[in-house]
Design a protein around this motif. Sequence first.
Motif, PDB file in Angstrom:
ATOM      1  N   MET A 189       0.856  -1.186   0.000  1.00 22.31           N
ATOM      2  CA  MET A 189       0.000   0.000   0.000  1.00 22.31           C
ATOM      3  C   MET A 189       0.893   1.237   0.000  1.00 22.31           C
ATOM      4  O   MET A 189       1.732   1.408   0.893  1.00 22.31           O
ATOM      5  N   VAL A 190       0.716   2.097  -1.005  1.00 19.76           N
ATOM      6  CA  VAL A 190       1.682   3.153  -1.300  1.00 19.76           C
ATOM      7  C   VAL A 190       0.961   4.462  -1.606  1.00 19.76           C
ATOM      8  O   VAL A 190      -0.153   4.460  -2.139  1.00 19.76           O
ATOM      9  N   ASP A 191       1.619   5.563  -1.289  1.00 16.46           N
ATOM     10  CA  ASP A 191       1.167   6.895  -1.696  1.00 16.46           C
ATOM     11  C   ASP A 191       2.183   7.519  -2.631  1.00 16.46           C
ATOM     12  O   ASP A 191       3.389   7.524  -2.323  1.00 16.46           O
ATOM     13  N   PRO A 192       1.739   8.092  -3.758  1.00 16.71           N
ATOM     14  CA  PRO A 192       2.650   8.934  -4.532  1.00 16.71           C
ATOM     15  C   PRO A 192       2.818  10.268  -3.822  1.00 16.71           C
ATOM     16  O   PRO A 192       1.927  10.711  -3.082  1.00 16.71           O
ATOM     17  N   SER A 193       3.943  10.906  -4.008  1.00 17.06           N
ATOM     18  CA  SER A 193       4.109  12.268  -3.499  1.00 17.06           C
ATOM     19  C   SER A 193       3.130  13.173  -4.232  1.00 17.06           C
ATOM     20  O   SER A 193       2.875  12.998  -5.433  1.00 17.06           O
ATOM     21  N   ARG A 194       2.598  14.125  -3.524  1.00 16.01           N
ATOM     22  CA  ARG A 194       1.610  15.019  -4.149  1.00 16.01           C
ATOM     23  C   ARG A 194       2.264  15.788  -5.285  1.00 16.01           C
ATOM     24  O   ARG A 194       3.377  16.285  -5.167  1.00 16.01           O
ATOM     25  N   GLY A 195       1.555  15.854  -6.391  1.00 13.79           N
ATOM     26  CA  GLY A 195       2.085  16.460  -7.597  1.00 13.79           C
ATOM     27  C   GLY A 195       2.717  15.462  -8.535  1.00 13.79           C
ATOM     28  O   GLY A 195       3.042  15.790  -9.685  1.00 13.79           O
ATOM     29  N   HIS A 196       2.882  14.205  -8.062  1.00  7.85           N
ATOM     30  CA  HIS A 196       3.512  13.164  -8.883  1.00  7.85           C
ATOM     31  C   HIS A 196       2.553  12.002  -9.137  1.00  7.85           C
ATOM     32  O   HIS A 196       3.000  10.907  -9.495  1.00  7.85           O
ATOM     33  N   GLU A 197       1.271  12.228  -8.945  1.00  6.90           N
ATOM     34  CA  GLU A 197       0.297  11.142  -9.028  1.00  6.90           C
ATOM     35  C   GLU A 197       0.285  10.461 -10.404  1.00  6.90           C
ATOM     36  O   GLU A 197       0.314   9.232 -10.501  1.00  6.90           O
ATOM     37  N   TRP A 211       4.440   5.001 -14.115  1.00  7.23           N
ATOM     38  CA  TRP A 211       5.636   4.194 -13.826  1.00  7.23           C
ATOM     39  C   TRP A 211       5.233   2.829 -13.289  1.00  7.23           C
ATOM     40  O   TRP A 211       5.756   1.802 -13.743  1.00  7.23           O
ATOM     41  N   TYR A 212       4.294   2.814 -12.357  1.00  7.30           N
ATOM     42  CA  TYR A 212       3.947   1.539 -11.733  1.00  7.30           C
ATOM     43  C   TYR A 212       3.291   0.595 -12.730  1.00  7.30           C
ATOM     44  O   TYR A 212       3.663  -0.578 -12.826  1.00  7.30           O
ATOM     45  N   GLU A 213       2.321   1.112 -13.492  1.00  8.89           N
ATOM     46  CA  GLU A 213       1.597   0.239 -14.412  1.00  8.89           C
ATOM     47  C   GLU A 213       2.417  -0.162 -15.629  1.00  8.89           C
ATOM     48  O   GLU A 213       2.312  -1.296 -16.106  1.00  8.89           O
ATOM     49  N   ARG A 214       3.210   0.762 -16.134  1.00  7.75           N
ATOM     50  CA  ARG A 214       3.882   0.512 -17.408  1.00  7.75           C
ATOM     51  C   ARG A 214       5.276  -0.066 -17.254  1.00  7.75           C
ATOM     52  O   ARG A 214       5.906  -0.433 -18.247  1.00  7.75           O
ATOM     53  N   ASP A 215       5.745  -0.138 -15.995  1.00  9.89           N
ATOM     54  CA  ASP A 215       7.069  -0.710 -15.769  1.00  9.89           C
ATOM     55  C   ASP A 215       7.077  -1.625 -14.547  1.00  9.89           C
ATOM     56  O   ASP A 215       7.145  -2.844 -14.665  1.00  9.89           O
ATOM     57  N   HIS A 216       6.925  -1.034 -13.365  1.00  9.72           N
ATOM     58  CA  HIS A 216       7.257  -1.764 -12.142  1.00  9.72           C
ATOM     59  C   HIS A 216       6.343  -2.954 -11.868  1.00  9.72           C
ATOM     60  O   HIS A 216       6.799  -3.975 -11.351  1.00  9.72           O
ATOM     61  N   ARG A 217       5.070  -2.823 -12.181  1.00  6.39           N
ATOM     62  CA  ARG A 217       4.143  -3.927 -11.929  1.00  6.39           C
ATOM     63  C   ARG A 217       4.610  -5.215 -12.600  1.00  6.39           C
ATOM     64  O   ARG A 217       4.456  -6.317 -12.054  1.00  6.39           O
ATOM     65  N   TYR A 218       5.200  -5.061 -13.772  1.00  2.00           N
ATOM     66  CA  TYR A 218       5.662  -6.231 -14.515  1.00  2.00           C
ATOM     67  C   TYR A 218       7.131  -6.522 -14.241  1.00  2.00           C
ATOM     68  O   TYR A 218       7.489  -7.651 -13.889  1.00  2.00           O
ATOM     69  N   SER A 219       7.979  -5.505 -14.392  1.00  4.94           N
ATOM     70  CA  SER A 219       9.413  -5.751 -14.239  1.00  4.94           C
ATOM     71  C   SER A 219       9.787  -6.100 -12.807  1.00  4.94           C
ATOM     72  O   SER A 219      10.762  -6.813 -12.570  1.00  4.94           O
TER      73      SER A 219
END
Length: 264
Positions: free
Chosen positions: A15-23, A29-37
């Motif tokens: 369970m994670v929060d992005p920094s405000r302004g970086h949503e 990043w999470y969906e297109r890279d990290h979730r898979y890689s």
Amino acid sequence: MTLTPVRLGQALFTMVDPSRGHEVAYNRWYERDHRYSGCMIGPGWFAGSRWVATKALKDLRFPETGPVATKTEDGSYLAIYWVHEPEMEEAEAWARTQVGELYAAGRGFAEREHVHTGQYLPDSTVSAREDGVPLELAHDHNYGGLVVVMIEAADGMDRADAIRTIDSGPVKTLLGKGAVDLVSSWRAKPWPADHNVPMKMGNDGGSPDRILQMCFLEDDPARSWQQIIDYAAEIESSGAGTVTFASPFIPTVVGTDKYTDELW
């Protein structure tokens, strides 16, 4: 050829929060890279799903503070992954190496904060239907909602007894009301001694004997939230334990930035 059934061995709950302004940047990043890689291409990582708690959903959370979320606004995104039981050790070893290599290659994301990330082992599963969705298939069933409930067993109550009490009473009552389809209970698995990741993993979630529940729903949990309020009250009145975190989530719309402007 003999087919070996998939055996769910453990879950990663993050369970994670992005920094405000970086949503938006975080979501992409999470969906297109990290979730898979960082997860899905690894050995043994066979299923996963991603969930979001908008501000409107966070406003339903209770209690106001606790060991999982210091404030009810903490923890906007939740990703959950299943790991195949025969490959648990291989999956963990791969993940430790992979995350380090991704960050070394500049494929991390600094503008985020882990609220609670942990490994969990399955304890029990109760379905509303005699032949319902197996827990192994929960991510791929496309459930419309998820409720996370964290419970601390009552003083003097054995953890296994607490789960039996909850499953035989409050869970059956909850499932009988029709909104929740599947309730799974989990126990925390300590991180290995050589666990070394390039970020803090957030709160510890409570005592080592806490009970994590994932409640899967076909519909938006906000529409039946009173059932969860009543469920928590019944857990406490049963003498089994105390609810330290209850939160509704809905699935993200993968490939879009939907909900990124509704987190706060």
